[in-house]
Write an enzyme that holds these catalytic residues in place. Structure first.
Site, PDB file in Angstrom:
ATOM      1  N   LEU A   8       8.490   2.613   4.329  1.00 53.96           N
ATOM      2  CA  LEU A   8       9.535   1.585   4.344  1.00 53.96           C
ATOM      3  C   LEU A   8      10.642   1.892   3.342  1.00 53.96           C
ATOM      4  CD1 LEU A   8       7.619  -1.742   5.008  1.00 53.96           C
ATOM      5  CD2 LEU A   8       8.676  -0.165   6.617  1.00 53.96           C
ATOM      6  N   ILE A  47       1.205   4.532   1.441  1.00 55.51           N
ATOM      7  CA  ILE A  47       1.907   5.171   2.552  1.00 55.51           C
ATOM      8  C   ILE A  47       2.901   4.199   3.183  1.00 55.51           C
ATOM      9  CG2 ILE A  47       1.659   6.224   4.849  1.00 55.51           C
ATOM     10  CD1 ILE A  47      -1.070   7.307   3.902  1.00 55.51           C
ATOM     11  N   CYS A  48       2.493   2.946   3.339  1.00 54.99           N
ATOM     12  CA  CYS A  48       3.394   1.933   3.922  1.00 54.99           C
ATOM     13  C   CYS A  48       4.653   1.793   3.074  1.00 54.99           C
ATOM     14  CB  CYS A  48       2.680   0.589   4.042  1.00 54.99           C
ATOM     15  SG  CYS A  48       1.235   0.628   5.119  1.00 54.99           S
ATOM     16  N   GLN A  49       4.474   1.732   1.771  1.00 56.65           N
ATOM     17  CA  GLN A  49       5.626   1.599   0.883  1.00 56.65           C
ATOM     18  C   GLN A  49       6.528   2.828   0.991  1.00 56.65           C
ATOM     19  OE1 GLN A  49       4.962  -0.105  -2.939  1.00 56.65           O
ATOM     20  NE2 GLN A  49       6.534   1.155  -3.891  1.00 56.65           N
ATOM     21  N   THR A 107       0.838  -1.191   0.000  1.00 56.45           N
ATOM     22  CA  THR A 107       0.000   0.000   0.000  1.00 56.45           C
ATOM     23  C   THR A 107       0.878   1.248   0.000  1.00 56.45           C
ATOM     24  OG1 THR A 107      -0.194  -0.063   2.413  1.00 56.45           O
ATOM     25  CG2 THR A 107      -1.936  -1.146   1.141  1.00 56.45           C
TER      26      THR A 107
END
Length: 152
Positions: A50, A45-47, A43
């Site tokens: 990270l 924002i998660c990507q 997803t």
């Protein structure tokens, strides 16, 4: 029940993207830990978050600090994502029992079935030194937890 600053961090053992077990307490006495809970693999924002960790990895993972990223996704999904994005740090699967570790830290979003966007900095003694908890749609400011790491 939420885990607060000054509390002993709940211990856990989860599988990483290589299906290897990682236990939080194995870092006690050796390294501080940046424990990142994120909602879902693949997803936006998660990507972004990270990838920011990946791009500044020496700040988050070195002889003094270990980064551990946790979501409810399976080790197999984490493997594909880690290979695609070049994540050279553990992506841990809080897959089954579903969200158990996120629940133990008080950051599981029951109505959605995934973790909130939370960061816990755990010192070498296993004590939570700093934390931030954001909603799933609110990105974290990595500079803030770099400051917290510098204060250890």
């Amino acid at each position: 029940m939420a885990v607060d600053v000054g509390s002993i961090a709940p211990d856990f053992t989860l599988r990483d993207q290589n299906n290897e077990e990682v236990t939080l307490s194995e870092f006690r006495g050796r390294r501080n830990v940046v424990l990142l809970f994120y909602p879902l693999t693949f997803t936006g924002i998660c990507q972004g978050e990270l990838c920011a960790v990946r791009d500044e990895l020496s700040s988050f993972q070195n002889d003094n600090v270990q980064v551990l990223a946790v979501s409810v996704d399976s080790p197999y999904a984490h493997k594909v994502w880690a290979e695609r994005e070049g994540y050279d740090f553990p992506l841990l699967a809080d897959f089954w029992p579903h969200g158990e570790v996120a629940r133990s830290y008080g950051v599981f979003e029951e109505s959605k079935g995934f973790a909130l966007r939370a960061t816990f900095i755990i010192n070498k003694e296993g004590v939570v030194h700093w934390k931030i908890v954001n909603s799933p749609g609110e990105a974290r400011d990595h500079a803030e937890y770099l400051k917290a790491l510098a204060a250890l």
